[in-house]
Design an enzyme around this catalytic site. Structure first.
Site, PDB file in Angstrom:
ATOM      1  N   ASP A 109     -19.084 -24.576 -14.565  1.00 44.34           N
ATOM      2  CA  ASP A 109     -19.695 -25.885 -14.821  1.00 44.34           C
ATOM      3  C   ASP A 109     -20.519 -25.833 -16.113  1.00 44.34           C
ATOM      4  OD1 ASP A 109     -18.759 -26.682 -12.166  1.00 44.34           O
ATOM      5  OD2 ASP A 109     -20.216 -25.196 -11.512  1.00 44.34           O
ATOM      6  N   HIS A 161     -22.308 -26.139  -6.839  1.00 41.64           N
ATOM      7  CA  HIS A 161     -21.013 -26.207  -7.510  1.00 41.64           C
ATOM      8  C   HIS A 161     -20.157 -27.224  -6.762  1.00 41.64           C
ATOM      9  CE1 HIS A 161     -17.222 -25.377  -9.359  1.00 41.64           C
ATOM     10  NE2 HIS A 161     -16.700 -25.101  -8.184  1.00 41.64           N
TER      11      HIS A 161
END
Ligand code: NAI
Length: 327
Positions: A161, A189
């Site tokens: 990410d 996440h």
């Protein structure tokens, strides 16, 4: 020659495993002078073990000078024996009609068993990175199942990410990815994560000031990073594997060898700072040096950020509550 480092990888015959193992064995993760022993875990099913055997044959065929040994097994206690690093990639994927709650519980079984195995046989300093989803909660479960190991050594992968956010921001701001400092992705996440570039700079210049576009932040940047995994599946017909493997390499590389003062995002057990309850595995900015990570402290959290950070926290708390009875 240095003594070899034992690296355990679960789900070794999967997509990510196929992108990951060759790079570990070539020295990209731990350094070009660091021998490694790969300890590979797969499910006991014939197909999984045969696929693992095939991957190990290919690793042999690369004749990597740094590959000092290799074990393939379906027994977690064999895979984790004296492991210095454990990459927990294998997880139960969501099947057709499977509820999120069932997915959590199926994975909880895997990660309680693997946490217990790490507790029993791994190096007392083992560094654990959980990649398999739901990564933060799986890391939490493994940590809770390994009471004799330092809790701080259980981490979840937010680096993909982070890297996705770096690349989007670099394109928008017209700067080189490598010049960007002080970026973070807070939280889980999952699409609730909060990529935050309020502190980001490139060559000393504030990127928030340079971009100066609150609508882009809220309507493009945050959702693009959050939904990138789904966009890859739609485009490729398969989930992100090479970029996930790359992020795992980055995470461990920086944890072991240092980030040279740069902020990187790691999902780590909270110390209670930033209003995140202690123990929750949450993406935060860290710097890394000499094998240890240090949280970046004292950042100002404005109202927009607080709301975004609380939203991703609420999801993590819900996941934690869903598995609490197993721990
Ligand atoms: P995959 O399905 O290709 O491979 C997973 C492998 O794990 C399979 O070979 C399977 O046999 C094995 N496995 C399943 N349960 C296991 C267990 N209990 N012990 C040992 N091996 C086991 O999946 P892929 O693409 O490699 O992804 C792996 C995981 O990583 C998934 O959970 C995926 O959602 C997650 N992921 C996480 C990312 C992150 O940023 N944290 C990014 C991308 C994927």
């Amino acid at each position: 020659m240095k003594a070899p480092i034992r690296v355990a990888v679960t789900g070794a015959a999967g997509q990510i495993g196929y992108s990951l193992l060759f790079r570990i064995a070539s020295g990209e993760m731990l350094g070009k002078d660091q021998p490694v022993i790969l300890q590979l875990l797969e499910l006991p099913m014939e197909k999984a073990q045969a696929a693992l055997k095939g991957v190990m044959m290919e690793l042999d065929d690369c004749a990597f000078p740094l590959l000092a040994g290799m074990v393939g097994t379906d027994d977690a206690e064999v895979a984790f024996k004296d492991a210095d690093i454990a990459l927990l990639v294998g997880a139960r994927p969501r099947g057709p009609g499977m509820e999120r709650k069932d997915l959590l519980l199926e994975n909880a079984k895997i990660f309680t068993a693997q946490g217990a195995a790490l507790n029993k046989v791994a190096s007392r300093d083992v560094k654990v990175l959980v990649v398999g989803n739901p990564a933060n909660t799986n890391a939490y479960i493994a940590m809770k199942s390994a009471p004799d190991l330092p809790a701080k050594n259980f981490t979840a992968m937010l680096r993909l990410d982070h890297n996705r956010a770096l690349s989007q921001l670099a394109a928008k701001a017209g700067v080189a990815v490598g010049d960007i400092e002080k970026l973070v992705v807070w939280g889980n996440h999952s699409p609730t994560m909060y990529p935050d570039y309020r502190f980001a700079t490139a060559n000393g210049e504030s990127l928030k000031d340079k971009v100066n576009d609150a609508a882009w932040n809220a309507d493009t940047f945050i959702p693009t990073v959050g939904k990138r995994g789904a966009a890859i599946i739609e485009a490729r017909g398969l989930s992100s594997a090479a970029s996930a493997a790359n992020a795992a390499i980055d995470h461990i590389h920086d944890w072991v060898l240092g980030s040279n003062g740069k902020w990187v995002t790691m999902g780590v057990p909270s110390d209670g700072s930033y209003g995140i309850p202690e123990g929750v595995i949450y993406g935060v900015p860290v710097t890394t040096k000499n094998g240890e990570y240090t949280r970046v402290e004292g950042l100002e959290i404005d109202d927009f950020s607080r709301a975004a950070m609380d939203k991703t926290l609420a999801e993590l708390e819900e996941e934690r509550a869903g598995v609490a009875h197993l721990l």
